[in-house]
Design a protein around this motif. Structure first.
Motif, PDB file in Angstrom:
ATOM      1  N   TRP A  14      54.800 -47.672  30.553  1.00  0.00           N
ATOM      2  CA  TRP A  14      54.869 -46.379  29.873  1.00  0.00           C
ATOM      3  C   TRP A  14      53.485 -45.838  29.571  1.00  0.00           C
ATOM      4  N   TRP A  15      52.565 -46.723  29.219  1.00  0.00           N
ATOM      5  CA  TRP A  15      51.222 -46.311  28.812  1.00  0.00           C
ATOM      6  C   TRP A  15      50.433 -45.706  29.978  1.00  0.00           C
ATOM      7  N   TYR A  48      58.496 -45.404  26.739  1.00  0.00           N
ATOM      8  CA  TYR A  48      58.136 -46.229  25.589  1.00  0.00           C
ATOM      9  C   TYR A  48      59.362 -46.483  24.708  1.00  0.00           C
ATOM     10  N   GLN A  49      60.164 -45.447  24.501  1.00  0.00           N
ATOM     11  CA  GLN A  49      61.358 -45.589  23.672  1.00  0.00           C
ATOM     12  C   GLN A  49      62.395 -46.478  24.327  1.00  0.00           C
ATOM     13  N   TYR A  54      56.355 -41.291  26.830  1.00  0.00           N
ATOM     14  CA  TYR A  54      56.971 -41.474  25.517  1.00  0.00           C
ATOM     15  C   TYR A  54      58.436 -41.884  25.660  1.00  0.00           C
ATOM     16  N   ARG A  66      61.745 -49.032  26.567  1.00  0.00           N
ATOM     17  CA  ARG A  66      61.189 -50.268  27.127  1.00  0.00           C
ATOM     18  C   ARG A  66      61.905 -51.526  26.655  1.00  0.00           C
TER      19      ARG A  66
END
Length: 191
Positions: free
Chosen positions: A19-20, A185-186, A182, A188
């Motif tokens: 995600w990063w 990320y949510q 983002y 993952r």
């Protein structure tokens, strides 16, 4: 913002583990767009390097993403093909700046058209799997395609216009990448 959850058999074409990288790529696109707007005259001359580097970096990020989903997604070959196109174009353009100056509008238009089709494809994939609103992906794809067509129809419509068009398109792509990162990320830890 609602999160999109994919099962192991229906995984997205993006790996939540990375995600990063999507956020980093989005931030680079956004800062590049702002820099283009701040220095339009110098930008056209240096755009050859920046554009080539961004294309190369995008290819590297997409190779990592494609390799990370190779067992979980049937979209692996499409993602890897796009990544290699970005890598090859990026390397050629970095090695031959004079080609980039002459062909920049056409190459940029082709690259943005390819990216917009990838966004449309990703939008249709999200729409099939969720009742959630995925309008941001569609808007990013549509604006990227419109700017690409504008560049392709009239490649000589001016250095400043090209800079502003590229800036806006990069800004939209950057916002999309940050939003995608983002969302990944949510999700993952939900796989």
């Amino acid at each position: 913002m609602a999160t999109q959850v994919f099962t192991r058999t229906e995984q997205s074409s993006h790996n939540p583990k990375y995600w990063w990288l999507q956020i980093l790529l989005g931030i680079i696109f956004i800062f590049s767009a702002l820099w283009f707007l701040d220095t339009p005259i110098e930008t056209y001359l240096s755009l050859t390097f920046v554009f080539s580097f961004l294309m190369l970096f995008t290819g590297l990020v997409e190779v990592i993403n494609a390799l990370s989903i190779r067992k979980a997604s049937s979209k692996f070959s499409l993602k890897l093909t796009g990544a290699f196109i970005d890598l090859v174009f990026g390397l050629i353009l970095l090695l031959h700046e004079w080609i980039t100056l002459e062909l920049l509008p056409i190459l940029l238009g082709i690259w943005l058209i390819f990216r917009s089709f990838q966004l449309f494809f990703f939008y249709s994939e999200l729409k099939k799997r969720s009742n959630e609103s995925n309008w941001w992906t569609f808007v990013a794809a549509l604006f990227t395609l419109l700017f690409a067509i504008t560049i392709m129809v009239n490649p000589f419509f001016g250095e400043l216009t090209l800079i502003y068009t590229v800036s806006f398109s990069f800004f939209i792509m950057g916002l999309y990448r940050v939003t995608l990162g983002y969302t990944l990320y949510q999700t993952r830890n939900e796989l």
